[in-house]
Design an enzyme around this catalytic site. Structure first.
Site, PDB file in Angstrom:
ATOM      1  CE1 TYR A  61     -18.867  -6.079   2.933  1.00  0.00           C
ATOM      2  CE2 TYR A  61     -20.074  -4.243   1.969  1.00  0.00           C
ATOM      3  CZ  TYR A  61     -18.878  -4.829   2.350  1.00  0.00           C
ATOM      4  OH  TYR A  61     -17.696  -4.164   2.153  1.00  0.00           O
TER       5      TYR A  61
ATOM      6  CB  THR B  82      -7.826  -6.425   0.320  1.00  0.00           C
ATOM      7  OG1 THR B  82      -8.485  -6.855  -0.868  1.00  0.00           O
ATOM      8  CG2 THR B  82      -6.732  -5.421  -0.023  1.00  0.00           C
TER       9      THR B  82
ATOM     10  CG  ASP C 279      -5.043  -8.348  -6.550  1.00  0.00           C
ATOM     11  OD1 ASP C 279      -5.404  -7.936  -5.429  1.00  0.00           O
ATOM     12  OD2 ASP C 279      -5.842  -8.610  -7.474  1.00  0.00           O
TER      13      ASP C 279
ATOM     14  N   GLY D  67       0.805  -1.216   0.000  1.00  0.00           N
ATOM     15  CA  GLY D  67       0.000   0.000   0.000  1.00  0.00           C
ATOM     16  C   GLY D  67       0.837   1.263   0.000  1.00  0.00           C
TER      17      GLY D  67
ATOM     18  CB  THR E 260       0.918   3.370  -4.862  1.00  0.00           C
ATOM     19  OG1 THR E 260      -0.357   2.849  -4.461  1.00  0.00           O
ATOM     20  CG2 THR E 260       1.816   2.233  -5.334  1.00  0.00           C
ATOM     21  CB  SER E 261      -2.055   6.486  -2.414  1.00  0.00           C
ATOM     22  OG  SER E 261      -2.767   5.404  -1.844  1.00  0.00           O
ATOM     23  N   GLY E 262      -1.170   7.878   0.148  1.00  0.00           N
ATOM     24  CA  GLY E 262      -1.498   8.097   1.547  1.00  0.00           C
ATOM     25  C   GLY E 262      -0.383   7.787   2.528  1.00  0.00           C
ATOM     26  CB  ILE E 263      -0.571   6.105   5.856  1.00  0.00           C
ATOM     27  CG1 ILE E 263      -1.622   7.054   6.435  1.00  0.00           C
ATOM     28  CG2 ILE E 263       0.392   5.653   6.944  1.00  0.00           C
ATOM     29  CD1 ILE E 263      -2.593   6.389   7.386  1.00  0.00           C
TER      30      ILE E 263
ATOM     31  CB  SER F  28      -8.196   0.979  12.101  1.00  0.00           C
ATOM     32  OG  SER F  28      -9.104   2.007  12.462  1.00  0.00           O
TER      33      SER F  28
END
Length: 363
Positions: A214, A156, A108, A56, A58-61, A190
């Site tokens: 869901y 994921t 992935d 992860g 490629t962006s953000g944190i 989190s």
């Protein structure tokens, strides 16, 4: 009952104190707090001999974590679904730190086959591995099932990382033994893990069959609770193996990143506006991950949960060793190449229903 009531009052008091500390940004025992940045907490770190895999990134944190570790000299491996996006991330980091060594690879996490291919490709490079940061996260408003028959958020955020860690662990243990440098595994979870209640795998079975029950937030909370329990059991196993590798998990804080891209709109905007005093910048949100991954002060610290660069409490369910062991067993079955998902869920339900043992352990 009186003892239980007093314990609940103490926990509420602790939470209030933690909230106040977060708002004012005061440092805890580590000397850092909610307003510390990733660069700040790593200022004295020299990572030039270390290799780190960051999912992860490629962006953000994750992108900020990668940038700061590259600044401190670490060789980076950036796995991503989109090689184009990963190459763009690499270019941004190199424009700031031209001598950084960055390797881009395809991964992935929702696909167990992809995880296996990534590990095989990484092993073919014959590189050491010192740091593994399981940072990638997905919050899916729309219900989806992975190619392995597992609800997409869980696949994921947790199951892909479980298999990734399992397959890379031998390399990490060998690297630590050969270099004498303690390996670090960091699972990014989190505080929302505390929102989940109920039978974990019964709910997973339900939402992996259809979308009738869901709920995006509950599914996300389930995956984040699994990250916490994974850390607990992995820590126990590492200790039993006498491995010079630690595993801890972190709550980065509340920050608006691409994680919420599936929930854009008026309600999301309103929530973020109302909670703006609690929000962190991306550099602040990456601080706890970088601190736990690099700080010399955390040598031999294992199986802990960190928030604002300091050790914190998990939920009661998140501290249950019995649940952690049973989730591990269930996960081993799920990632088994010969697994048959519908059949396995019946096994999982039987293996994870002894709540009484968890309750007595928590007391």
């Amino acid at each position: 009952n009186r003892t239980k009531t007093n314990r609940q009052r103490e926990r509420k008091k602790e939470k209030m104190i933690e909230t106040v500390k977060h708002l004012v940004g005061s440092g805890g025992p580590s000397g850092f707090g909610s307003r510390s940045t990733a660069e700040h907490v790593t200022v004295n770190c020299d990572l030039r001999s270390l290799t780190a895999i960051i999912t992860g990134a490629t962006s953000g944190i994750g992108a900020e974590t990668a940038r700061v570790l590259a600044k401190r000299g670490a060789r980076l491996v950036i796995p991503a679904r989109s090689l184009k996006t990963a190459e763009e991330t690499k270019s941004r980091i190199l424009s700031e730190f031209p001598y950084a060594e960055i390797i881009v690879m395809h991964l992935d996490l929702s696909s167990l086959a992809s995880v296996r291919r990534f590990v095989a490709d990484f092993e073919s490079l014959h590189l050491p591995l010192n740091i593994l940061i399981n940072n990638a996260g997905k919050y899916a408003h729309k219900h989806a099932i992975s190619e392995d028959g597992v609800e997409m958020t869980f696949a994921t955020n947790y199951l892909g990382h479980f298999l990734l860690t399992k397959l890379l662990l031998k390399n990490m243990i060998e690297t630590a033994a050969q270099t004498g440098v303690q390996g670090r595994i960091v699972n990014v979870t989190s505080v929302i893990h505390s929102w989940f209640s109920g039978d974990m795998l019964q709910y997973l079975a339900d939402i992996s069959r259809n979308n009738r029950n869901y709920d995006a937030t509950r599914a996300y909370a389930l995956s984040k609770l699994a990250n916490v329990l994974h850390t607990i059991e992995l820590s126990r196993i590492l200790h039993k193996m006498d491995a010079n590798v630690t595993a801890n998990c972190v709550h980065p804080g509340i920050v608006r990143t691409r994680l919420t891209r599936d929930r854009e709109g008026l309600i999301t905007d309103l929530v973020f506006f109302l909670t703006s005093r609690l929000l962190k910048s991306v550099p602040q949100a990456a601080a706890t991950t970088c601190y736990v991954a690099t700080s010399p002060r955390l040598r031999n610290v294992c199986g802990k949960y960190f928030s604002d660069c300091n050790e914190a409490r998990t939920s009661k369910l998140g501290s249950c060793g019995v649940k952690a062991q049973r989730l591990w067993t269930a996960s081993e079955l799920l990632v088994s190449p010969a697994s048959c998902t519908p059949h396995l869920y019946r096994t999982f339900k039987c293996s994870l229903t002894n709540d009484a043992m968890c309750k007595s352990q928590a007391l």
